[in-house]
Motif scaffolding. Structure first.
Motif, PDB file in Angstrom:
ATOM      1  N   MET A  27     -21.014  -7.971  -3.533  1.00 42.55           N
ATOM      2  CA  MET A  27     -20.393  -9.086  -3.130  1.00 42.55           C
ATOM      3  C   MET A  27     -18.974  -8.824  -3.636  1.00 42.55           C
ATOM      4  SD  MET A  27     -20.719 -12.914  -3.650  1.00 42.55           S
ATOM      5  CE  MET A  27     -20.185 -12.664  -5.457  1.00 42.55           C
ATOM      6  N   LEU A  28     -18.746  -8.556  -4.947  1.00 49.96           N
ATOM      7  CA  LEU A  28     -17.296  -8.567  -5.603  1.00 49.96           C
ATOM      8  C   LEU A  28     -16.535  -7.268  -4.924  1.00 49.96           C
ATOM      9  CD1 LEU A  28     -17.999  -9.613  -9.278  1.00 49.96           C
ATOM     10  CD2 LEU A  28     -17.017 -10.686  -7.601  1.00 49.96           C
ATOM     11  N   VAL A  29     -16.949  -6.220  -4.967  1.00 48.46           N
ATOM     12  CA  VAL A  29     -16.473  -5.126  -4.099  1.00 48.46           C
ATOM     13  C   VAL A  29     -15.858  -5.505  -2.621  1.00 48.46           C
ATOM     14  CG1 VAL A  29     -16.807  -2.682  -3.166  1.00 48.46           C
ATOM     15  CG2 VAL A  29     -17.328  -3.102  -5.503  1.00 48.46           C
ATOM     16  N   LEU A  30     -16.992  -6.027  -1.912  1.00 46.53           N
ATOM     17  CA  LEU A  30     -16.434  -6.471  -0.654  1.00 46.53           C
ATOM     18  C   LEU A  30     -15.116  -7.592  -0.689  1.00 46.53           C
ATOM     19  CD1 LEU A  30     -19.851  -6.964   1.160  1.00 46.53           C
ATOM     20  CD2 LEU A  30     -18.173  -5.005   1.487  1.00 46.53           C
ATOM     21  N   LEU A  31     -15.318  -8.268  -1.505  1.00 46.67           N
ATOM     22  CA  LEU A  31     -14.407  -9.501  -1.622  1.00 46.67           C
ATOM     23  C   LEU A  31     -13.009  -8.683  -2.023  1.00 46.67           C
ATOM     24  CD1 LEU A  31     -13.330 -12.638  -1.949  1.00 46.67           C
ATOM     25  CD2 LEU A  31     -14.021 -12.282  -4.405  1.00 46.67           C
ATOM     26  N   VAL A  32     -13.017  -7.799  -2.810  1.00 48.99           N
ATOM     27  CA  VAL A  32     -11.627  -7.257  -3.042  1.00 48.99           C
ATOM     28  C   VAL A  32     -11.372  -6.449  -1.887  1.00 48.99           C
ATOM     29  CG1 VAL A  32     -10.856  -5.267  -4.409  1.00 48.99           C
ATOM     30  CG2 VAL A  32     -12.006  -6.930  -5.583  1.00 48.99           C
ATOM     31  N   ILE A  33     -12.242  -5.646  -1.220  1.00 45.37           N
ATOM     32  CA  ILE A  33     -11.600  -5.133  -0.004  1.00 45.37           C
ATOM     33  C   ILE A  33     -11.109  -5.993   1.023  1.00 45.37           C
ATOM     34  CG2 ILE A  33     -12.762  -3.709   2.123  1.00 45.37           C
ATOM     35  CD1 ILE A  33     -14.537  -2.454   0.171  1.00 45.37           C
ATOM     36  N   PHE A  34     -11.760  -7.176   1.289  1.00 46.22           N
ATOM     37  CA  PHE A  34     -11.248  -8.191   2.289  1.00 46.22           C
ATOM     38  C   PHE A  34      -9.972  -8.548   1.788  1.00 46.22           C
ATOM     39  CE2 PHE A  34     -15.696  -8.790   3.680  1.00 46.22           C
ATOM     40  CZ  PHE A  34     -15.426  -8.109   5.089  1.00 46.22           C
ATOM     41  N   ILE A  35      -9.633  -8.764   0.472  1.00 45.48           N
ATOM     42  CA  ILE A  35      -8.461  -9.426  -0.094  1.00 45.48           C
ATOM     43  C   ILE A  35      -7.274  -8.594   0.182  1.00 45.48           C
ATOM     44  CG2 ILE A  35      -7.282  -9.965  -2.357  1.00 45.48           C
ATOM     45  CD1 ILE A  35      -9.646 -11.388  -3.331  1.00 45.48           C
ATOM     46  N   VAL A  36      -7.702  -7.073  -0.014  1.00 45.41           N
ATOM     47  CA  VAL A  36      -6.840  -5.894   0.242  1.00 45.41           C
ATOM     48  C   VAL A  36      -6.136  -5.779   1.644  1.00 45.41           C
ATOM     49  CG1 VAL A  36      -6.056  -3.422   0.092  1.00 45.41           C
ATOM     50  CG2 VAL A  36      -6.923  -4.986  -2.155  1.00 45.41           C
ATOM     51  N   THR A  37      -7.287  -5.831   2.481  1.00 48.88           N
ATOM     52  CA  THR A  37      -7.134  -5.540   3.844  1.00 48.88           C
ATOM     53  C   THR A  37      -6.415  -6.693   4.815  1.00 48.88           C
ATOM     54  OG1 THR A  37      -9.467  -6.079   4.531  1.00 48.88           O
ATOM     55  CG2 THR A  37      -8.582  -3.521   4.150  1.00 48.88           C
ATOM     56  N   ALA A  38      -6.835  -7.948   4.306  1.00 51.00           N
ATOM     57  CA  ALA A  38      -6.351  -9.219   5.192  1.00 51.00           C
ATOM     58  C   ALA A  38      -4.914  -9.160   5.493  1.00 51.00           C
ATOM     59  CB  ALA A  38      -7.051 -10.347   4.712  1.00 51.00           C
ATOM     60  N   PRO A  39      -4.106  -9.000   4.214  1.00 48.02           N
ATOM     61  CA  PRO A  39      -2.459  -9.001   4.842  1.00 48.02           C
ATOM     62  C   PRO A  39      -2.332  -8.051   5.834  1.00 48.02           C
ATOM     63  CG  PRO A  39      -3.093  -9.440   2.255  1.00 48.02           C
ATOM     64  CD  PRO A  39      -4.398  -8.980   2.855  1.00 48.02           C
ATOM     65  N   LEU A  40      -2.895  -6.886   5.650  1.00 46.67           N
ATOM     66  CA  LEU A  40      -2.500  -5.722   6.415  1.00 46.67           C
ATOM     67  C   LEU A  40      -3.105  -5.933   7.962  1.00 46.67           C
ATOM     68  CD1 LEU A  40      -3.713  -2.698   4.291  1.00 46.67           C
ATOM     69  CD2 LEU A  40      -1.404  -3.256   4.683  1.00 46.67           C
ATOM     70  N   LEU A  41      -3.894  -6.748   8.395  1.00 47.45           N
ATOM     71  CA  LEU A  41      -4.084  -6.953   9.519  1.00 47.45           C
ATOM     72  C   LEU A  41      -3.338  -8.330  10.265  1.00 47.45           C
ATOM     73  CD1 LEU A  41      -8.076  -7.357   9.204  1.00 47.45           C
ATOM     74  CD2 LEU A  41      -6.735  -5.429  10.063  1.00 47.45           C
ATOM     75  N   SER A  42      -2.630  -8.946   9.518  1.00 46.80           N
ATOM     76  CA  SER A  42      -1.782  -9.995   9.884  1.00 46.80           C
ATOM     77  C   SER A  42      -0.366  -9.880   9.731  1.00 46.80           C
ATOM     78  CB  SER A  42      -2.145 -11.195   8.982  1.00 46.80           C
ATOM     79  OG  SER A  42      -1.719 -11.252   7.920  1.00 46.80           O
ATOM     80  N   HIS A  43      -0.103  -8.403   9.414  1.00 54.42           N
ATOM     81  CA  HIS A  43       1.328  -8.356   9.139  1.00 54.42           C
ATOM     82  C   HIS A  43       1.787  -7.678  10.515  1.00 54.42           C
ATOM     83  CE1 HIS A  43       4.903  -6.776   7.509  1.00 54.42           C
ATOM     84  NE2 HIS A  43       4.831  -5.573   7.661  1.00 54.42           N
ATOM     85  N   ALA A  44       2.896  -8.289  10.660  1.00 57.64           N
ATOM     86  CA  ALA A  44       3.625  -7.612  12.073  1.00 57.64           C
ATOM     87  C   ALA A  44       4.780  -6.686  11.821  1.00 57.64           C
ATOM     88  CB  ALA A  44       4.153  -9.131  12.910  1.00 57.64           C
ATOM     89  N   VAL A  45       4.867  -5.965  13.068  1.00 57.44           N
ATOM     90  CA  VAL A  45       5.971  -4.895  12.511  1.00 57.44           C
ATOM     91  C   VAL A  45       6.981  -5.401  13.531  1.00 57.44           C
ATOM     92  CG1 VAL A  45       6.505  -2.637  12.817  1.00 57.44           C
ATOM     93  CG2 VAL A  45       4.188  -3.173  12.225  1.00 57.44           C
ATOM     94  N   LYS A  46       8.300  -5.360  13.044  1.00 56.75           N
ATOM     95  CA  LYS A  46       9.530  -5.508  13.717  1.00 56.75           C
ATOM     96  C   LYS A  46       9.940  -4.571  14.610  1.00 56.75           C
ATOM     97  CE  LYS A  46      13.336  -8.167  14.508  1.00 56.75           C
ATOM     98  NZ  LYS A  46      13.507  -8.020  15.907  1.00 56.75           N
TER      99      LYS A  46
END
Length: 140
Positions: A27-46
């Motif tokens: 559970m902690l490994v999955l939580l770290v993965i989601f914490i790292v990847t969540a900002p990448l999914l919502s980041h918009a490229v100009k």
């Protein structure tokens, strides 16, 4: 919870408790993965995308089937014409925009002189889109 017991009576009994440590690790490994990847999914490229205009497509050029038979007789879209008539029609077509494509079909027994005269007449009229139509050789 007594894992290592010196009591002989309960030592052979199966353990009825679930070990939660591996589940918590996953559970902690999955939580770290989601914490790292969540900002990448919502980041918009100009991006500065190119602008496109909706201009109409230019008209397609007409095509003229010009044929020369074995006797040197000229045909304009299947209609028999003399060299003078062909010159006059080529002059008219040379003034049009866009210029038409000329598909030149010459019989293999036709004199090269007739083909050369036709090419010269088209060139003098200002026509530059001339294609030679031939029959493919049979495969052996």
């Amino acid at each position: 919870m007594a894992f290592a017991s010196f009591d002989r009576k309960g030592g052979a009994a199966p353990v009825a408790e679930i070990n939660m440590v591996p589940l918590i690790d996953v559970m902690l490994v999955l939580l770290v993965i989601f914490i790292v990847t969540a900002p990448l999914l919502s980041h918009a490229v100009k991006l500065d995308l190119p602008r496109a205009s909706s201009q109409p497509v230019p008209p397609v050029a007409d095509k003229i089937d010009f044929s020369i038979d074995a006797q040197g007789q000229r045909y304009w879209n299947g209609e028999k014409v003399s060299r003078e008539e062909a010159q006059a029609r080529l002059q008219v077509q040379g003034q049009r925009q866009p210029q038409p494509e000329i598909h030149l079909r010459a019989d293999e027994a036709a004199a090269y002189r007739a083909v050369a005269e036709t090419l010269a007449d088209a060139s003098r009229a200002g026509l530059g889109k001339i294609g030679f139509v031939s029959q493919p050789a049979p495969a052996h």
